[in-house]
Design a protein around this motif. Structure first.
Motif, short mmCIF file in Angstrom:
data_model
loop_
_atom_site.label_atom_id
_atom_site.label_comp_id
_atom_site.label_asym_id
_atom_site.label_seq_id
_atom_site.Cartn_x
_atom_site.Cartn_y
_atom_site.Cartn_z
N SER A 179 18.86 45.88 38.91
CA SER A 179 18.55 46.77 37.65
C SER A 179 18.75 45.94 36.33
O SER A 179 18.84 44.62 36.46
CB SER A 179 19.72 47.72 37.66
OG SER A 179 20.90 47.10 37.35
N SER A 180 18.23 46.51 35.36
CA SER A 180 18.12 45.88 34.14
C SER A 180 19.60 45.28 33.60
O SER A 180 19.77 44.31 33.06
CB SER A 180 17.51 46.55 33.00
OG SER A 180 17.46 46.13 31.66
N GLU A 181 20.62 46.24 34.04
CA GLU A 181 22.11 46.18 33.76
C GLU A 181 22.52 44.58 34.61
O GLU A 181 23.23 44.03 34.12
CB GLU A 181 22.86 47.30 34.27
CG GLU A 181 22.87 48.29 33.03
CD GLU A 181 21.43 49.18 33.58
OE1 GLU A 181 20.80 48.93 34.58
OE2 GLU A 181 20.90 49.83 32.46
N GLN A 182 22.08 44.61 35.88
CA GLN A 182 22.59 43.41 36.65
C GLN A 182 21.95 42.19 36.04
O GLN A 182 22.54 41.17 35.97
CB GLN A 182 22.08 43.62 38.26
CG GLN A 182 22.93 44.80 38.83
CD GLN A 182 22.15 45.06 40.18
OE1 GLN A 182 21.07 45.41 40.40
NE2 GLN A 182 22.97 44.89 41.21
N LEU A 183 20.50 42.32 35.57
CA LEU A 183 20.07 41.00 34.95
C LEU A 183 20.78 40.64 33.78
O LEU A 183 21.09 39.62 33.49
CB LEU A 183 18.43 41.43 34.68
CG LEU A 183 17.66 41.77 36.07
CD1 LEU A 183 16.25 42.17 35.79
CD2 LEU A 183 17.56 40.39 36.82
N ASN A 184 21.23 41.88 32.91
CA ASN A 184 21.76 41.34 31.60
C ASN A 184 23.33 40.79 32.00
O ASN A 184 23.72 39.94 31.32
CB ASN A 184 22.11 42.73 31.06
CG ASN A 184 22.29 42.63 29.54
OD1 ASN A 184 21.84 41.88 28.85
ND2 ASN A 184 23.29 43.48 29.03
N GLU A 185 23.87 41.12 33.10
CA GLU A 185 25.22 40.51 33.33
C GLU A 185 24.95 38.86 33.62
O GLU A 185 25.75 38.17 33.30
CB GLU A 185 25.77 41.06 34.72
CG GLU A 185 26.36 42.32 34.38
CD GLU A 185 27.73 42.00 33.74
OE1 GLU A 185 28.28 41.11 33.87
OE2 GLU A 185 27.66 42.86 32.50
N VAL A 186 23.76 38.63 34.23
CA VAL A 186 23.60 37.25 34.49
C VAL A 186 23.30 36.33 33.16
O VAL A 186 23.88 35.19 33.08
CB VAL A 186 22.01 37.06 35.21
CG1 VAL A 186 21.63 35.56 35.24
CG2 VAL A 186 22.37 37.66 36.79
#
Length: 194
Positions: A179-186
């Motif tokens: 998800s976009s949220e998971q990518l943001n965490e990176v």
């Protein structure tokens, strides 16, 4: 006969007690082993991995990741970029996320102009969907979008444009499944190393 019955009962009780101790020991060992596995998994999830670009200008610290070098994997190269444009290309097979750093060279305009042009270009690109550009700061702007590949699969991508006097860097995380949220965490902890 009473004496024999008493002796047999005592032997049986001792045997049962021994079985119970052994059973308790194996349950305790099994519980200890499970607790150790949980502790190891928690430590791995909490471990921070730091990725550094080949020019040592950009570092990313990512919690609970398993990124490995993917510079030789041509399938993971971002559209429009060659391996020579990248200073980092890493992939985490567990999360199915790829992260890359592209050095776009020396800026040709002031930061505010560059970020305005980048935002306009993203919004006007008809091949992109779900485009969102964050508010630009003095030297950074985050943005995200989705795009279809040749097989019509949707690739989600979150990026951070970093502007400095000598270079502009794009730091991006992409995935077909995250998800976009998971990518943001990176991309949560990106540093420009001076």
């Amino acid at each position: 006969m009473n004496k024999l019955l008493l002796t047999l009962t005592a032997v049986a009780a001792i045997g049962l007690a021994a079985c119970e101790q052994k059973g308790t020991t194996s349950v305790a060992a099994s519980t200890s082993s499970a607790a150790s596995a949980i502790t190891d998994a928690a430590a791995s999830a909490n471990a921070v991995q730091t990725l550094t670009s080949s020019d040592s200008k950009i570092s990313l610290s990512i919690q609970g990741s398993q990124f490995a070098d993917a510079m030789q994997n041509k399938d993971l190269l971002p559209d429009g970029l060659a391996a020579t444009d990248l200073t980092l290309l890493q992939h985490d097979p567990a999360s199915e996320i790829t992260v890359y750093v592209a050095n776009l060279g020396k800026p040709q305009s002031p930061a505010a102009d560059y970020f305005n042009k980048l935002k306009a270009a993203l919004e006007q690109d008809k091949s992109l969907s779900n485009v969102e550009a964050g508010v630009a700061t003095e030297n950074r702007m985050s943005y995200r979008f989705s795009q279809k590949d040749k097989e019509d699969n949707t690739l989600n991508e979150n990026c951070l444009a970093v502007y400095e006097a000598d270079n502009i860097y794009n730091i991006c995380a992409n995935s077909y499944s995250a998800s976009s949220e998971q990518l943001n965490e990176v991309l949560k902890d990106v540093k420009l190393v001076k």
